[in-house]
Scaffold this active site. Structure first.
Site, short mmCIF file in Angstrom:
data_model
loop_
_atom_site.label_atom_id
_atom_site.label_comp_id
_atom_site.label_asym_id
_atom_site.label_seq_id
_atom_site.Cartn_x
_atom_site.Cartn_y
_atom_site.Cartn_z
N ARG A 228 -2.28 -4.97 -2.77
CA ARG A 228 -1.30 -5.58 -3.67
C ARG A 228 -0.20 -6.30 -3.08
O ARG A 228 0.15 -5.96 -1.79
CB ARG A 228 -0.73 -4.34 -4.53
CG ARG A 228 -1.55 -3.79 -5.45
CD ARG A 228 -1.88 -4.64 -6.81
NE ARG A 228 -2.74 -3.76 -7.85
CZ ARG A 228 -3.96 -4.08 -7.87
NH1 ARG A 228 -4.39 -4.87 -7.06
NH2 ARG A 228 -4.58 -3.47 -8.95
N HIS A 276 -6.20 -13.68 -6.03
CA HIS A 276 -6.54 -12.43 -6.44
C HIS A 276 -8.01 -12.21 -6.80
O HIS A 276 -8.13 -11.73 -7.95
CB HIS A 276 -5.30 -11.93 -7.67
CG HIS A 276 -5.58 -10.38 -7.62
ND1 HIS A 276 -4.48 -9.56 -8.06
CD2 HIS A 276 -6.46 -9.31 -7.54
CE1 HIS A 276 -4.78 -8.27 -8.08
NE2 HIS A 276 -6.09 -8.21 -7.82
P1 NDP Z 1 -9.06 4.59 -3.24
O1 NDP Z 1 -8.04 5.36 -3.97
O2 NDP Z 1 -10.41 5.05 -3.13
O3 NDP Z 1 -8.52 4.61 -1.50
C1 NDP Z 1 -7.33 4.63 -1.09
C2 NDP Z 1 -7.16 4.90 0.33
O4 NDP Z 1 -5.60 4.84 0.83
C3 NDP Z 1 -7.55 6.40 0.66
O5 NDP Z 1 -8.08 6.46 1.84
C4 NDP Z 1 -6.15 6.98 0.88
O6 NDP Z 1 -6.11 8.08 1.69
C5 NDP Z 1 -5.29 6.10 1.49
N1 NDP Z 1 -3.83 6.14 1.00
C6 NDP Z 1 -3.26 6.07 -0.01
N2 NDP Z 1 -1.91 6.51 0.15
C7 NDP Z 1 -1.73 6.68 1.53
C8 NDP Z 1 -0.63 7.05 2.26
N3 NDP Z 1 0.68 7.14 1.69
N4 NDP Z 1 -0.76 6.94 3.57
C9 NDP Z 1 -2.14 6.87 3.97
N5 NDP Z 1 -3.13 6.52 3.51
C10 NDP Z 1 -3.01 6.40 2.11
O7 NDP Z 1 -8.73 3.12 -3.55
P2 NDP Z 1 -9.86 2.11 -3.40
O8 NDP Z 1 -10.24 1.88 -2.09
O9 NDP Z 1 -11.02 2.07 -4.59
O10 NDP Z 1 -9.08 0.63 -3.74
C11 NDP Z 1 -7.52 0.45 -3.09
C12 NDP Z 1 -6.78 -0.70 -3.82
O11 NDP Z 1 -7.38 -1.81 -3.59
C13 NDP Z 1 -6.51 -0.53 -5.04
O12 NDP Z 1 -5.56 0.43 -5.07
C14 NDP Z 1 -6.04 -1.78 -5.64
O13 NDP Z 1 -4.87 -1.95 -5.53
C15 NDP Z 1 -6.83 -2.89 -4.42
N6 NDP Z 1 -7.59 -3.63 -5.04
C16 NDP Z 1 -7.61 -5.02 -5.05
C17 NDP Z 1 -8.42 -5.93 -5.35
C18 NDP Z 1 -8.48 -7.51 -5.39
O14 NDP Z 1 -9.25 -8.14 -5.64
N7 NDP Z 1 -7.50 -7.97 -4.52
C19 NDP Z 1 -9.80 -5.41 -6.37
C20 NDP Z 1 -9.61 -3.75 -6.37
C21 NDP Z 1 -8.67 -3.07 -5.84
P3 NDP Z 1 -7.07 9.59 1.26
O15 NDP Z 1 -8.28 9.14 1.67
O16 NDP Z 1 -6.55 10.51 2.37
O17 NDP Z 1 -6.37 9.90 -0.12
C1 OXD Z 2 -8.17 -4.08 -9.20
C2 OXD Z 2 -8.00 -5.22 -8.92
O1 OXD Z 2 -7.24 -3.13 -9.03
O2 OXD Z 2 -8.64 -6.22 -9.90
O3 OXD Z 2 -9.26 -3.59 -9.58
O4 OXD Z 2 -6.90 -5.70 -8.46
#
Ligand code: NDP
Ligand code: OXD
Length: 313
Positions: A228, A276
């Site tokens: 993001r 995006h």
């Molecule tokens: P998940 O919830 O599966 O994974 C999030 C990861 O971040 C986990 O490993 C989590 O740790 C870690 N995390 C969260 N908070 C912290 C913190 N404070 N400190 C350290 N580690 C942290 O999310 P996804 O992988 O599915 O997606 C991630 C993001 O990608 C989405 O939230 C979205 O914003 C973005 N996205 C962007 C897209 C684009 O087109 N640009 C498309 C889709 C998504 P833990 O495993 O320990 O919980």
């Molecule tokens: C998502 C995105 O969060 O598209 O899936 O950014």
């Protein structure tokens, strides 16, 4: 069964047709701005991307809200307007993980093999082989090892880069060094020559990519942000690229989208910009996943992908 659909980014008709096909018992209706509770039947399920608060109000028997994306920052911003005790369910890969792996692998290889420099040379007609980067020192660090981050890691491993990852809870993933929690963040950063951000946007991760953090990366490091825009302190990033502490960045997400024409990122050739698109929400895969989860919930079975509101993802 009544399903209410809303997505400002998608034409509703194919989604309605798709949901009706896989859930023939459901009546699927589009929610539109200006609709009051009297205009819609009370919903059992809501399928929505960036829904306004008004859409979520007044559904007494609501069983779940399906977020049409992996990131739930927009929907969680509704705060007290969200129905309490109703599960919010995120998309769990649904075809996004492999797209992320493609995007990030490309951005890493483009920089590692110096295609960015060759492109600049080619524009002015220069034929000059450049010194390759040293792979042993080209450590890729991934912030976030969830559904998407772990898939990126798997893809990057194929190219033999030293790999490290950071998450909230400790992971044990093959062929990578895993770091956990704030206490280990500095160690994680100090030799990440490429930093990939795929964290969810929460109170803890907003502006995480600030000057104080990016300065801990080795000189000449490269940033890839596919999570993001609000993770990045934009003026800090720009200053660190201009001072050559960072070699550049590939950015897919921005604080303001679309990125305004006057934004200074457009003028910085060392920043690659995409609108995006790193991982698009795929309709068929998403509908299939949501339908399977609705069927499971109807049978009283557990599902994965329920958002932990206290953590914010
Ligand atoms: P998940 O919830 O599966 O994974 C999030 C990861 O971040 C986990 O490993 C989590 O740790 C870690 N995390 C969260 N908070 C912290 C913190 N404070 N400190 C350290 N580690 C942290 O999310 P996804 O992988 O599915 O997606 C991630 C993001 O990608 C989405 O939230 C979205 O914003 C973005 N996205 C962007 C897209 C684009 O087109 N640009 C498309 C889709 C998504 P833990 O495993 O320990 O919980
Ligand atoms: C998502 C995105 O969060 O598209 O899936 O950014």
């Amino acid at each position: 069964m009544q399903i209410l659909f809303y997505s400002p980014d998608n034409k509703p008709e194919p989604w309605l047709a798709g949901l009706s096909q896989v859930l023939p018992q459901a009546r699927v209706q589009v929610w539109q701005h200006g609709m009051g509770t009297a205009d819609v039947l009370p919903a059992d399920y809501i399928v929505a991307w960036k829904p306004p608060a008004a859409m979520l109000a007044g559904h007494a028997g609501l069983k779940a809200v399906f977020n049409l994306g992996a990131g739930v920052d927009a929907i969680l911003q509704l705060g007290a307007a969200l129905p309490p005790n109703v599960p919010i369910v995120r998309l769990d890969d649904a075809g996004m993980a492999v797209q992320m792996a493609e995007y990030v692998s490309y951005a890493i290889l483009r920089h590692f093999r110096r295609f960015d420099d060759y492109e600049a040379q080619r524009r002015v007609g220069i034929w000059r082989p450049l010194r390759p980067h040293d792979k042993h020192n080209f450590t890729v660090g991934i912030l976030g090892l969830g559904v998407l981050g772990s898939r990126i890691a798997r893809a990057v491993q194929h190219f033999g880069f030293p790999l490290r990852g950071w998450s909230r809870s400790r992971k044990d993933l093959p062929d990578m060094t895993c770091f956990a929690g704030e206490e280990e963040l500095d160690d994680f950063l100090q030799s990440s020559q490429v930093l990939v951000c795929i964290l969810p946007l929460t109170a803890e991760t907003t502006q995480i990519l600030s000057r104080s953090m990016l300065e801990k990366l080795p000189k000449g490091a490269y940033l890839i942000n596919v999570a993001r825009g609000a993770h990045v302190a934009e003026s800090d990033l720009l200053a660190l690229i201009k001072s050559e502490h960072l070699a550049g960045a590939t950015l897919d997400v921005f604080r303001t989208e679309a990125l305004p024409p006057q934004h200074p990122f457009w003028q910085e050739p060392r920043i690659d910009i995409t609108p995006h698109i790193a991982a698009l929400t795929l309709r068929e895969e998403s509908i299939r996943q949501i339908a399977e989860k609705i069927q499971a919930l109807e049978q009283g079975e557990p599902i994965v992908g329920i958002v932990d509101r206290s953590k914010g993802y």
